[in-house]
Design a protein around this motif. Structure first.
Motif, PDB file in Angstrom:
ATOM      1  N   ASN A   1      55.720  44.270  28.464  1.00 46.50           N
ATOM      2  CA  ASN A   1      56.333  45.579  28.256  1.00 46.50           C
ATOM      3  C   ASN A   1      57.594  45.368  27.415  1.00 46.50           C
TER       4      ASN A   1
ATOM      5  N   GLN B   1      61.133  46.702  34.858  1.00 48.64           N
ATOM      6  CA  GLN B   1      60.304  46.151  33.791  1.00 48.64           C
ATOM      7  C   GLN B   1      58.869  46.672  33.834  1.00 48.64           C
ATOM      8  N   ARG B   2      58.460  47.228  34.987  1.00 41.33           N
ATOM      9  CA  ARG B   2      57.101  47.786  35.039  1.00 41.33           C
ATOM     10  C   ARG B   2      57.050  49.262  34.616  1.00 41.33           C
ATOM     11  N   TYR B   3      58.190  49.820  34.277  1.00 39.26           N
ATOM     12  CA  TYR B   3      58.231  51.197  33.756  1.00 39.26           C
ATOM     13  C   TYR B   3      57.800  51.114  32.295  1.00 39.26           C
ATOM     14  N   ARG B   4      56.547  51.443  32.039  1.00 39.41           N
ATOM     15  CA  ARG B   4      55.949  51.202  30.737  1.00 39.41           C
ATOM     16  C   ARG B   4      56.676  51.951  29.625  1.00 39.41           C
TER      17      ARG B   4
ATOM     18  N   ASN C   1      56.591  41.718  32.827  1.00 42.99           N
ATOM     19  CA  ASN C   1      55.943  42.827  33.528  1.00 42.99           C
ATOM     20  C   ASN C   1      54.898  42.365  34.531  1.00 42.99           C
ATOM     21  N   ARG C   2      54.996  41.118  34.992  1.00 41.52           N
ATOM     22  CA  ARG C   2      54.046  40.698  36.027  1.00 41.52           C
ATOM     23  C   ARG C   2      54.647  39.678  36.988  1.00 41.52           C
TER      24      ARG C   2
END
Length: 481
Positions: free
Chosen positions: A70, A102-105, A55-56
Motif C-alpha cells: 500500500n 497501513q491497511r487503509y488502502r 500492509n501485511r
C-alpha cells in the motif's frame, strides 16, 4: 522516464551515521533529508510524501508471495526555526503515526475523500527505501534482477535499494511533468544533497540550509508568493494606489479608498484623544453598517483591539461579553449607548465636538492584538478568542492568494460582524483592492430576492454558510424554479 546510478558503500555509511547522530533510524533521516531537497527545488515547505508500506505485518500473508503493498501519505512541515535533527524526529514520529493505518488502502482513501476524478493527488513524490538485498537464487546459475518499472508514476518516485549486493538510487518520473534533462539534473543533485546533509550537524537550522524559501502559508497551500503585510498597511497601500476606487458600499453610501481611510484616521485620532493605548479593547456595538466598518478600521489604526457586539442580540450575552472583555471604550449610536455598561460610549451619530487631530500614522504594532471574538456558547459559556495583527496579516495574505482575490472584485459582506467569517469578507476585500458591499435584511426575505440583489449589486464573490449555499443552489436549480 527513469534514471539510475550506483551508490558507494561509503555514502550509505555516512547517511546512516547522520541518522544515528539525529537519534533516529536512517529511514526517518532519509525522509527528512529528501523533504528538504524537495522543498529546495519546489519552493514549498509543506511536503507530503507517499511511503510504500508492506500492509501485511502480523498477518498470514507475510510469508505468501503476493502484491499486498500500500502507499500511505506522510506530511512534513519545514518550519525554518527547526533544526535538521528536529525535522528528522518529526519524520520518525510521522512514521510511527502512520503504522497503524497501513491497511487503509490508497484506493479507499481516495474514495473516502471524494477524489475520484484523478486530478487531485494524495501526495507528491514517492520515497521507497528497500534496505534488503533482492536476488534470485537458482542452483547452478548466476542471476541478476533487472527492474524494468515499478508501475505508473503520478509525479516522481525516489527509490534507494540494495539489489544484487549493490546499493542503487533510481528516479522514475511522469514524462509529462519531467523533461529528460530535468530528471537527469535531479538524479545527479539528490545524492550530492544527501552527502551534504550527512556532514551537517543535527543542530543546523533549516533556515541556513534553505535560505531562499518563501514564508509558509497558514492554509497549508502553496508557499506565499510575497511576505505577509499588516492589514492596515495593505489598506493604506490600496488608498495610495487607487484612491478613487470604491472601497465600501452600503446604506446608500459609496466610500472611495481615500474617503474610507480618511474617516478611519479621523476616528483613530478621536480614540487617541480619549486616551486609547496600544492593545486597549474597544467594543463595536453596531449592526452591519458603514459606521461599523469605519469603527473597526479606526480602532485598528489607533492600535486598539476591537470587540464586535450585536446590539440587537440577547441582552444576557451582551452583558456577559462586556463584563469579560472589559473594553476601554465603546463605539456605538445614541440608541444603544445605554447598553455599553461600564465602558464610556463614543456615539458615531453625534457631532465629534472639538476637533481631534487625525492620526496619519498607524499606531498598531505587528505583535499587538487586533480583535477579540467570542464563541457562540452553544456548549457552555462563550469564550473569547484573541487574534493578533501578525496572524491577521498571514491570514489575509494566505487566503487572498488561495482564493485568488483580485482588485476590482465586488465581495458581499454577509456574515454578522461578531462571526469570524466577517473577518474574511472585510479584510480580503479591502486589503486586495476590492469593493465591500454590505447586505441588508431585505436580501434574506427569499432566495429570489437574494439572487436579484446579488445581480443588482454585481457581486463577484460570495462567502456564505453551507446551509445557505444549499438553499440557494436548490432555489436556482432550473427544474425546481
Amino acid at each position: 522516464r527513469k534514471a539510475g546510478r550506483a551508490l558507494a558503500a561509503g555514502q550509505i555509511d555516512a547517511w546512516q551515521r547522520a541518522a544515528k547522530a539525529c537519534g533516529v533510524n536512517w529511514a526517518a533521516w532519509l525522509m527528512a533529508a529528501t523533504a528538504a531537497w524537495l522543498a529546495r527545488h519546489g519552493g514549498q515547505r509543506a511536503i507530503t510524501l507517499g511511503l510504500p508500506v508492506m500492509n501485511r505485518m502480523g498477518s498470514a500473508a507475510l510469508a505468501v508471495p503476493c502484491m499486498a503493498m500500500n502507499i500511505a501519505p506522510l506530511s512534513l512541515r519545514l518550519d525554518p526555526a527547526l533544526s535538521l535533527g528536529e525535522l528528522a524526529r518529526q519524520a520518525a514520529d510521522g512514521l510511527r503515526d502512520i503504522r497503524p493505518h497501513q491497511r487503509y488502502r490508497y484506493e479507499w482513501l481516495r474514495g473516502d475523500l471524494g477524489r475520484l476524478d484523478g486530478r487531485q493527488r494524495l501526495f507528491g513524490p514517492v520515497l521507497n527505501l528497500m534496505p534488503f538485498d533482492r536476488h534470485a537464487p537458482f542452483d547452478g546459475l548466476e542471476t541478476r534482477i533487472r527492474p524494468i518499472s515499478s508501475g505508473p508514476v503520478e509525479d516522481l518516485s525516489i527509490n534507494i535499494s540494495l539489489l544484487n549486493t549493490e546499493w542503487r538510487l533510481s528516479l522514475e518520473a511522469h514524462p509529462d511533468a519531467y523533461p529528460a534533462e530535468r530528471l537527469d539534473a535531479l538524479w545527479h543533485d539528490l545524492p550530492q544533497w544527501l552527502d551534504q546533509l550527512a556532514h551537517a550537524e543535527p543542530g543546523t537550522s533549516l533556515a541556513s540550509l534553505l535560505p531562499d524559501l518563501p514564508p509558509l502559508s497558514i492554509l497549508q497551500g502553496p508557499a506565499l508568493e510575497q511576505p505577509a503585510v499588516p492589514a492596515m498597511e495593505r489598506l493604506a497601500a490600496q488608498a495610495a494606489a487607487q484612491p478613487d476606487a470604491i472601497a465600501l458600499e452600503g446604506e446608500g453610501q459609496a466610500l472611495s479608498y481615500r474617503e474610507l481611510l480618511d474617516r478611519a484616521r479621523a476616528l483613530a485620532g478621536r480614540l487617541k484623544a480619549q486616551g486609547l493605548e496600544d492593545g486597549d479593547r474597544v467594543a463595536i456595538l453596531l449592526p452591519r453598517s458603514v459606521d461599523a466598518v469605519v469603527a473597526i478600521l479606526g480602532t485598528l489604526w489607533a492600535g486598539g483591539c476591537y470587540v464586535p457586539l450585536d446590539p440587537l442580540g440577547p441582552s444576557a450575552r451582551l452583558a456577559m461579553v462586556l463584563d469579560d472583555a472589559r473594553p476601554r471604550l465603546a463605539l456605538t449610536h445614541r440608541r444603544w449607548a445605554a447598553l455599553c455598561g461600564d465602558a464610556p460610549a463614543l456615539c458615531l451619530d453625534e457631532a465629534p465636538g472639538e476637533d481631534a487631530p487625525r492620526l496619519d500614522a498607524c499606531a498598531a504594532g505587528v505583535d499587538s492584538p487586533a480583535y477579540l471574538l467570542y464563541t457562540s456558547g452553544s456548549t457552555g459559556k462563550p469564550n473569547g478568542v484573541l487574534v493578533g495583527h501578525r496572524a491577521l496579516a498571514h491570514f489575509v495574505s494566505s487566503a487572498g492568494q488561495f482564493y485568488r482575490v483580485r482588485a476590482g472584485e465586488r465581495i458581499l459582506q454577509f456574515a454578522p460582524l461578531h462571526f469570524d467569517a466577517s473577518i474574511e469578507e472585510i479584510f480580503l476585500a479591502l486589503c486586495h483592492g476590492g469593493t465591500l458591499a454590505l447586505r441588508d435584511d431585505a436580501m434574506l426575505e427569499s432566495m429570489p430576492a437574494f439572487a436579484d440583489a446579488v445581480a443588482r449589486l454585481k457581486i463577484d464573490v460570495l462567502d456564505l454558510p453551507t446551509a445557505f449555499w444549499h438553499e440557494l443552489a436548490y432555489a436556482l436549480t432550473p427544474e425546481l424554479a
